[in-house]
Scaffold this motif. Sequence first.
Motif, PDB file in Angstrom:
ATOM      1  N   ARG A   1     -11.593   9.858  15.361  1.00 44.29           N
ATOM      2  CA  ARG A   1     -12.685  10.848  15.394  1.00 44.29           C
ATOM      3  C   ARG A   1     -12.197  12.217  14.923  1.00 44.29           C
ATOM      4  O   ARG A   1     -12.921  12.976  14.311  1.00 44.29           O
ATOM      5  N   HIS A   2     -10.928  12.523  15.240  1.00 49.71           N
ATOM      6  CA  HIS A   2     -10.385  13.834  14.862  1.00 49.71           C
ATOM      7  C   HIS A   2      -9.737  13.820  13.480  1.00 49.71           C
ATOM      8  O   HIS A   2      -8.926  14.685  13.171  1.00 49.71           O
ATOM      9  N   GLY A   3     -10.040  12.812  12.687  1.00 45.57           N
ATOM     10  CA  GLY A   3      -9.675  12.896  11.265  1.00 45.57           C
ATOM     11  C   GLY A   3      -8.469  12.094  10.820  1.00 45.57           C
ATOM     12  O   GLY A   3      -8.052  12.237   9.666  1.00 45.57           O
ATOM     13  N   ALA A   4      -7.887  11.259  11.703  1.00 40.51           N
ATOM     14  CA  ALA A   4      -6.752  10.450  11.238  1.00 40.51           C
ATOM     15  C   ALA A   4      -7.223   9.439  10.191  1.00 40.51           C
ATOM     16  O   ALA A   4      -8.390   9.034  10.181  1.00 40.51           O
ATOM     17  N   VAL A   5      -6.307   9.029   9.338  1.00 36.53           N
ATOM     18  CA  VAL A   5      -6.614   8.021   8.319  1.00 36.53           C
ATOM     19  C   VAL A   5      -6.426   6.620   8.910  1.00 36.53           C
ATOM     20  O   VAL A   5      -7.019   5.646   8.461  1.00 36.53           O
ATOM     21  N   GLY A   6      -5.588   6.526   9.925  1.00 37.93           N
ATOM     22  CA  GLY A   6      -5.353   5.260  10.621  1.00 37.93           C
ATOM     23  C   GLY A   6      -4.581   5.569  11.899  1.00 37.93           C
ATOM     24  O   GLY A   6      -3.972   6.643  12.007  1.00 37.93           O
ATOM     25  N   ALA A   7      -4.615   4.642  12.866  1.00 36.51           N
ATOM     26  CA  ALA A   7      -3.869   4.872  14.111  1.00 36.51           C
ATOM     27  C   ALA A   7      -3.690   3.545  14.826  1.00 36.51           C
ATOM     28  O   ALA A   7      -4.519   2.631  14.672  1.00 36.51           O
TER      29      ALA A   7
ATOM     30  N   LEU B   1      -1.694   8.089  11.122  1.00 42.94           N
ATOM     31  CA  LEU B   1      -1.474   8.575   9.752  1.00 42.94           C
ATOM     32  C   LEU B   1      -2.470   9.699   9.488  1.00 42.94           C
ATOM     33  O   LEU B   1      -3.679   9.521   9.670  1.00 42.94           O
ATOM     34  N   LEU B   2      -1.936  10.852   9.083  1.00 42.49           N
ATOM     35  CA  LEU B   2      -2.778  12.038   8.879  1.00 42.49           C
ATOM     36  C   LEU B   2      -2.498  12.651   7.524  1.00 42.49           C
ATOM     37  O   LEU B   2      -1.369  12.561   7.020  1.00 42.49           O
ATOM     38  N   ARG B   3      -3.527  13.311   6.959  1.00 42.63           N
ATOM     39  CA  ARG B   3      -3.239  14.171   5.816  1.00 42.63           C
ATOM     40  C   ARG B   3      -2.409  15.337   6.354  1.00 42.63           C
ATOM     41  O   ARG B   3      -2.739  15.870   7.446  1.00 42.63           O
ATOM     42  N   SER B   4      -1.344  15.728   5.644  1.00 45.58           N
ATOM     43  CA  SER B   4      -0.416  16.720   6.196  1.00 45.58           C
ATOM     44  C   SER B   4      -1.153  17.983   6.645  1.00 45.58           C
ATOM     45  O   SER B   4      -0.841  18.559   7.695  1.00 45.58           O
ATOM     46  N   ALA B   5      -2.151  18.393   5.871  1.00 44.46           N
ATOM     47  CA  ALA B   5      -2.858  19.634   6.190  1.00 44.46           C
ATOM     48  C   ALA B   5      -3.639  19.512   7.499  1.00 44.46           C
ATOM     49  O   ALA B   5      -4.000  20.520   8.107  1.00 44.46           O
ATOM     50  N   ASP B   6      -3.907  18.287   7.950  1.00 47.55           N
ATOM     51  CA  ASP B   6      -4.715  18.090   9.169  1.00 47.55           C
ATOM     52  C   ASP B   6      -3.867  18.047  10.440  1.00 47.55           C
ATOM     53  O   ASP B   6      -4.407  17.990  11.547  1.00 47.55           O
ATOM     54  N   LEU B   7      -2.527  18.035  10.282  1.00 49.38           N
ATOM     55  CA  LEU B   7      -1.665  17.775  11.444  1.00 49.38           C
ATOM     56  C   LEU B   7      -1.877  18.766  12.592  1.00 49.38           C
ATOM     57  O   LEU B   7      -2.075  18.366  13.743  1.00 49.38           O
ATOM     58  N   ASP B   8      -1.843  20.058  12.291  1.00 47.07           N
ATOM     59  CA  ASP B   8      -1.954  21.052  13.364  1.00 47.07           C
ATOM     60  C   ASP B   8      -3.269  20.916  14.125  1.00 47.07           C
ATOM     61  O   ASP B   8      -3.285  20.862  15.357  1.00 47.07           O
TER      62      ASP B   8
ATOM     63  N   ALA C   1       0.844  -1.209   0.000  1.00 49.16           N
ATOM     64  CA  ALA C   1       0.000   0.000   0.000  1.00 49.16           C
ATOM     65  C   ALA C   1       0.875   1.254   0.000  1.00 49.16           C
ATOM     66  O   ALA C   1       0.560   2.252  -0.646  1.00 49.16           O
ATOM     67  N   MET C   2       2.009   1.217   0.712  1.00 53.86           N
ATOM     68  CA  MET C   2       2.890   2.393   0.735  1.00 53.86           C
ATOM     69  C   MET C   2       3.514   2.586  -0.641  1.00 53.86           C
ATOM     70  O   MET C   2       3.635   3.718  -1.122  1.00 53.86           O
ATOM     71  N   GLU C   3       3.903   1.495  -1.256  1.00 56.33           N
ATOM     72  CA  GLU C   3       4.519   1.628  -2.582  1.00 56.33           C
ATOM     73  C   GLU C   3       3.493   2.083  -3.620  1.00 56.33           C
ATOM     74  O   GLU C   3       3.842   2.709  -4.610  1.00 56.33           O
ATOM     75  N   ALA C   4       2.201   1.807  -3.372  1.00 53.53           N
ATOM     76  CA  ALA C   4       1.150   2.262  -4.284  1.00 53.53           C
ATOM     77  C   ALA C   4       0.582   3.613  -3.837  1.00 53.53           C
ATOM     78  O   ALA C   4      -0.380   4.110  -4.418  1.00 53.53           O
ATOM     79  N   ASN C   5       1.153   4.177  -2.789  1.00 53.11           N
ATOM     80  CA  ASN C   5       0.710   5.474  -2.254  1.00 53.11           C
ATOM     81  C   ASN C   5      -0.782   5.455  -1.883  1.00 53.11           C
ATOM     82  O   ASN C   5      -1.502   6.421  -2.098  1.00 53.11           O
ATOM     83  N   ASP C   6      -1.228   4.329  -1.306  1.00 57.61           N
ATOM     84  CA  ASP C   6      -2.650   4.147  -0.992  1.00 57.61           C
ATOM     85  C   ASP C   6      -2.867   4.355   0.519  1.00 57.61           C
ATOM     86  O   ASP C   6      -2.879   3.413   1.309  1.00 57.61           O
ATOM     87  N   ALA C   7      -3.016   5.622   0.899  1.00 54.96           N
ATOM     88  CA  ALA C   7      -3.075   5.966   2.326  1.00 54.96           C
ATOM     89  C   ALA C   7      -4.279   5.328   3.019  1.00 54.96           C
ATOM     90  O   ALA C   7      -4.179   4.879   4.168  1.00 54.96           O
ATOM     91  N   GLU C   8      -5.415   5.274   2.324  1.00 53.33           N
ATOM     92  CA  GLU C   8      -6.621   4.702   2.960  1.00 53.33           C
ATOM     93  C   GLU C   8      -6.367   3.255   3.373  1.00 53.33           C
ATOM     94  O   GLU C   8      -6.758   2.813   4.450  1.00 53.33           O
TER      95      GLU C   8
END
Length: 357
Positions: free
Chosen positions: A297-303, A317-324, A257-264
């Motif tokens: 709940r706060h928007g992570a893609v996985g934890a 795992l977060l979308r970079s824009a969601d980190l803050d 999945a990482m090599e396919a860039n499949d974050a979900e």
Amino acid sequence: MSASASAPARANLIGEHTDYNGGYVLPMPLDCATTVTAKRTGRTGTVALESRTLNRRAEIAGDWSRRGDWTDYPLGCLVMLRGRGIDLPGLSLTIDSTVPMGAGVSSSAALEVATLKAVRALLDLEIGDVEIALLAQRAESEFVGVPCGIMDQMIASLGRGGEALLIDTRDLSRRPVPLPDGHVFAVLHSGIAHKLSESGYADRRRDCTEAARLLGVATLRDVASGDERVANLPAPLPRRVRHVLTENARVLATVQAMEANDAERIGRLMLESHASQRDDFEVSIPEIDALVDAAMRHGAVGARLTGGGFGGSIVALLRSADLDGWSRAMQAGFPGTSLISPRQVTPLPPLPLKGRG
Ligand code: GLA
């Protein structure tokens, strides 16, 4: 003359409690590290140690046996070098670190590897990075007395920033794995100290050794996924074996999945891994489960829980824009937590000044 070396902390992205079962792991170096500076002192047999982080000093002369405190990690490394036939001069070692202790991000491996690499540089020793990892692991298991696997020392010695490392712990073969674009792995410390030497880590290890013995294999890696004998092992061994087998498969699926860039997909595998650690391997605690739920709940893609367990940190795992926003929401909901990595999070905006002008 002096020589310095640094080694990073780590987060394991997936592949937990597989390294002492001959399985796969996928750790990543973090942006905090321990640095050791080594100098010759001319006093053979004596080691002067200073931890600037702990604000402690110790001088060990003659008797290089275990003392039961922070000095055991560097001293254990020197004992392993001596055991390899290396003649050590009098040494002073100074330790500086930005790695939090007890957070489950392997401060001990960072200290061991930095110590060994600093002494290697000072004495110009011909020791490769894999051997450094093996010496560090022996220092921890034989000298400090913690029966750890090889993952932490391998990533501390061989990890490179910006990528994860797939390690097959059966033969220590490895390959770098790219991190997903536009995403970040954040590491949040629960505030509950994880201490490998006092946790159920050794018990879990014993369960795995016993299951392998009963199944007649060298390590659980050698058990076929459909092996019907597993179900007939005494409880809780079937659950322990199931964790190891399914976790190994999840590591390989995560690499794809990482090599396919499949974050979900990475996120789903992280959640499955957490559930397996919680229900089958029983190394999570309710506070960590609550953090994983809140992370989602706060928007992570996985934890998931990362590291040895029984406290310590989660990796999300977060979308970079969601980190803050995510890290603020987590720390507001759980004031005892702290963001260990990434370290460069935009600071909160200054509060408007009142009562001026
Ligand atoms: C600790 C050990 C590692 C590994 C993990 C669990 O970090 O040091 O060797 O077993 O726990 O995956």
